[in-house]
Design an enzyme around this catalytic site. Sequence first.
Site, PDB file in Angstrom:
ATOM      1  N   HIS A 223       0.941  -0.710  -0.244  1.00 23.14           N
ATOM      2  CA  HIS A 223       0.006  -0.205   0.068  1.00 23.14           C
ATOM      3  C   HIS A 223       0.288   1.023  -0.087  1.00 23.14           C
ATOM      4  O   HIS A 223       0.722   2.225  -0.011  1.00 23.14           O
ATOM      5  CB  HIS A 223      -0.822  -0.181   1.093  1.00 23.14           C
ATOM      6  CG  HIS A 223      -2.141  -0.926   1.425  1.00 23.14           C
ATOM      7  ND1 HIS A 223      -2.940  -1.180   0.077  1.00 23.14           N
ATOM      8  CD2 HIS A 223      -2.317  -2.149   2.441  1.00 23.14           C
ATOM      9  CE1 HIS A 223      -3.764  -2.484  -0.251  1.00 23.14           C
ATOM     10  NE2 HIS A 223      -3.408  -2.646   1.894  1.00 23.14           N
TER      11      HIS A 223
ATOM     12  N   ASP B 100      -3.002 -10.601  -2.866  1.00 23.50           N
ATOM     13  CA  ASP B 100      -3.348 -10.113  -1.249  1.00 23.50           C
ATOM     14  C   ASP B 100      -4.809 -10.188  -1.699  1.00 23.50           C
ATOM     15  O   ASP B 100      -5.627  -9.526  -2.362  1.00 23.50           O
ATOM     16  CB  ASP B 100      -2.360  -8.816  -0.936  1.00 23.50           C
ATOM     17  CG  ASP B 100      -2.879  -8.801   0.861  1.00 23.50           C
ATOM     18  OD1 ASP B 100      -2.208  -8.571   1.715  1.00 23.50           O
ATOM     19  OD2 ASP B 100      -4.138  -7.792   0.534  1.00 23.50           O
TER      20      ASP B 100
END
Length: 452
Positions: free
Chosen positions: A113, A152
């Site tokens: 992220h 993910d």
Amino acid sequence: MNKSADKKTGLVFFPAFDWAISPTHPEREERLLYTRDQIFEEGIMDLPQIEEFTPILATPHDIERVHFCVPRVEDQTTEAHLIAAGAAILLADKVVSGSVKNGFALVRPPGHHAMRVVHGNRGFCNINNEAIMVDYLRHKHAIKRVAIIDTDVHHGDGTQDIFWHDPDVLFISFHQDGRTLYPGTGYANELGGPKAFARTINIPLPPGTTDESLLYVVDNLILPVLKDFNPEFVVNSAGQDNHYSDPLGSMRITAQGYARLTEKLQPDLAVLEGGYAIESALPYVNLAIILALADLDYSGVMEPDYWHGRFKESPERMSHVQRMVEHLMNCWEKRDSTLPGQKRLKGRFFEREKRIFYDTDYIDERQVEKLRLCDECPGYLIIETAANYGRGLSGKALCISVPFGACNNCLDESADFYERAKKKGDIRYVYLQNKSADTFLVFDALSKKEHR
Ligand SMILES: [Zn+2]
Ligand SMILES: [Zn+2]
């Protein structure tokens, strides 16, 4: 990379004991301790097919090759961050030099992220371990084409941001639909910048997706695209929160599903991302991935509460996934004939505005990103960033990023732009990141000092 059956799978374990967002946070050291116990219990470390390595630290320069940490790398990282990124670099070096056939960096903190500009922590990430490793490989080993497959449950929005304009890095992410999960992005229409169309591919999956639909996506989209793109190095951002027992995600992927995924993708290097079911999923999924990487039999790896046929794919979900795969395959096939959106063209630049929220640190960032459209090279980027840190504090910076393989004109223009911004002095920090020359300059308008 060349695969030889007699070479080993390299592993690095780094649970980062002294790094946590808070003591009860789901991103904590136990995530890796249970896995480590399981792997020792199964005798995996004694197998001739496995070799364990001690991680090294990534250098601040490795991080500056990718990120603009505001104000400096030291302000956004701890030793644990440098080790997690360093573990990925170490294993990638071992794969490229041929001393192992592939590797798995079982490290934390995670990274996917973390975007190009870093004002703080978002989605448990400060710096992007995979991106730092990829740009290290491109610099150190002159590797050109790299593919990153993010498995993910959360959209790998940081990795997407970093490689959005990069025609030589293919980024594919499947994840739970952003309408139902953090970070709320990763839709099928997010396909990359004007010079890198369809080098970003997102596959948002409905909550409840099982192994069957997931493997359909792998066989009918990811593998054909990988074959066309023909990368020299394949990275797997290996998040395990698609597992059916994960407390953050709502998917139904099993350890066997993850193992088959790994076997099909054949990554050169897997780097751990999320996965928060620390007892019921991570030890099994990690073990299954290690066995699949080492070409060992993983058929016996099964969660204690799983039975064959426990999850059945619904026909609606399957046909939804099939339609999306067909659409994305179509986008991929038109990748070189799709023109950029006209309304974002501003003279010789392509402009986009971004608003980025740092959920962990409660920072609100606004960016204007301009890509210099160039016929000779991927073009340089100018990013104006302004962050609101709360408590009346804010941070402004001007970030100039020159890509690998920049043409002389882009090198001159970007250097000139940097010098003019320094003279103007109205923005506190001005950065010039030059990937072609492997240099990084930062100018502080307050002290009038420049650092390399
Ligand atoms: Zn995740
Ligand atoms: Zn150029």
